[in-house]
Scaffold this active site. Sequence first.
Site, mmCIF file in Angstrom:
data_model
loop_
_atom_site.group_PDB
_atom_site.id
_atom_site.type_symbol
_atom_site.label_atom_id
_atom_site.label_comp_id
_atom_site.label_asym_id
_atom_site.label_seq_id
_atom_site.Cartn_x
_atom_site.Cartn_y
_atom_site.Cartn_z
ATOM 1 C CG LEU A 1 -2.033 -0.953 1.387
ATOM 2 C CD1 LEU A 1 -2.762 -0.699 2.709
ATOM 3 C CD2 LEU A 1 -2.995 -0.867 0.222
ATOM 4 C CG ASP A 2 0.143 4.682 -2.531
ATOM 5 O OD1 ASP A 2 0.975 3.978 -3.117
ATOM 6 O OD2 ASP A 2 -0.731 5.352 -3.121
ATOM 7 N NE ARG A 3 5.043 8.861 3.425
ATOM 8 C CZ ARG A 3 4.704 9.833 4.270
ATOM 9 N NH1 ARG A 3 4.771 9.641 5.581
ATOM 10 N NH2 ARG A 3 4.300 10.994 3.818
ATOM 11 C CB THR B 1 -3.229 3.931 1.524
ATOM 12 O OG1 THR B 1 -3.293 4.878 0.460
ATOM 13 C CG2 THR B 1 -4.510 3.123 1.552
ATOM 14 C CG HIS C 1 -0.953 8.272 -6.361
ATOM 15 N ND1 HIS C 1 -0.174 9.398 -6.479
ATOM 16 C CD2 HIS C 1 -0.346 7.511 -5.406
ATOM 17 C CE1 HIS C 1 0.866 9.316 -5.663
ATOM 18 N NE2 HIS C 1 0.770 8.183 -5.005
#
Length: 307
Positions: A141-143, A145, A238
């Site tokens: 996951l993105d940082r 999120t 994104h």
Amino acid sequence: MRRRQQPPLAKRHGLDPARIRMPEDGTWRTVRDFLTATESRISPHRFDSMFAAGDIVDMTGPIAPDAPYVPGEAVWFHRDLPSETVVPFDISIVHRDDALLVIDKPHFLPTIPRGGHILQTALVRLRLELDLPQLVPAHRLDRVTAGLVLFVVDPTLRGAYQTLFQDRKVHKEYQAIARYDPSLELPTVVRSRIVTEKGDFTAREIDGEPNAHTTVELLEHRDGLGRYRLTPLTGRTHQLRLHMNSLGIPILGDDLYPTATGRAVDDFTDPLQLLASAIEFTDPISKLMRRFETGMGLERWESDGRA
């Protein structure tokens, strides 16, 4: 000569050493000449210190700075760690067995080491805290999120689980908090073409054949805010943030879309209100259907929807 698969240096802080291969067409005289010419982020003085301490090795052990350059061979060493701000949030364990570890990742904690984030990543913290040095991620996951991330405890099984994500055989659900717009007809499927450029932190949508698909549903609304379920078919950079922004309802706490805010990396306030809430798949080993759900919530909704 056949080499062992394991690097000749043990993990440090849960991290493998860097492996640097000497190119076949290299003309450097010594290993030191090669390293100081190609590893520009490390000063020659620091390399000298590492050679003196025996911290640069080949498959036979520590090497001297005047060791000859050998095309095709490799050396190993541990890179110095960057200065990191501690991410002050705990990782929750959702499920653990001999094959899988499923966690709830907090906002602001990267999944894997990258750039200036090394120790303060979910992977390294879990390896150290749970004494699982071979732990590997199946996806990330993105940082910014939060929510469910699946790790593989037995690295020999990593390919089987990673293939599930690569082949889009994992059903993923997210929740997001954004402005409520009664004029939007939901549910809807957002399709667009998303591209990224090297060196740019943001992604963008352009004309062309869609490569990103997201189903957006409104679960409930109150006080001008909506709680949405987002179901991505694809996994572009994104994607969910861009698709919500394209609907005119950017996710609360988004520091990139519609406008980059320049948030400091150590600013842990106002997290992105995006949560990986469920993952479901047929286990490639047991062949059983598995579903995991988050134990987390989104603070902007749980605080009675007040902005």
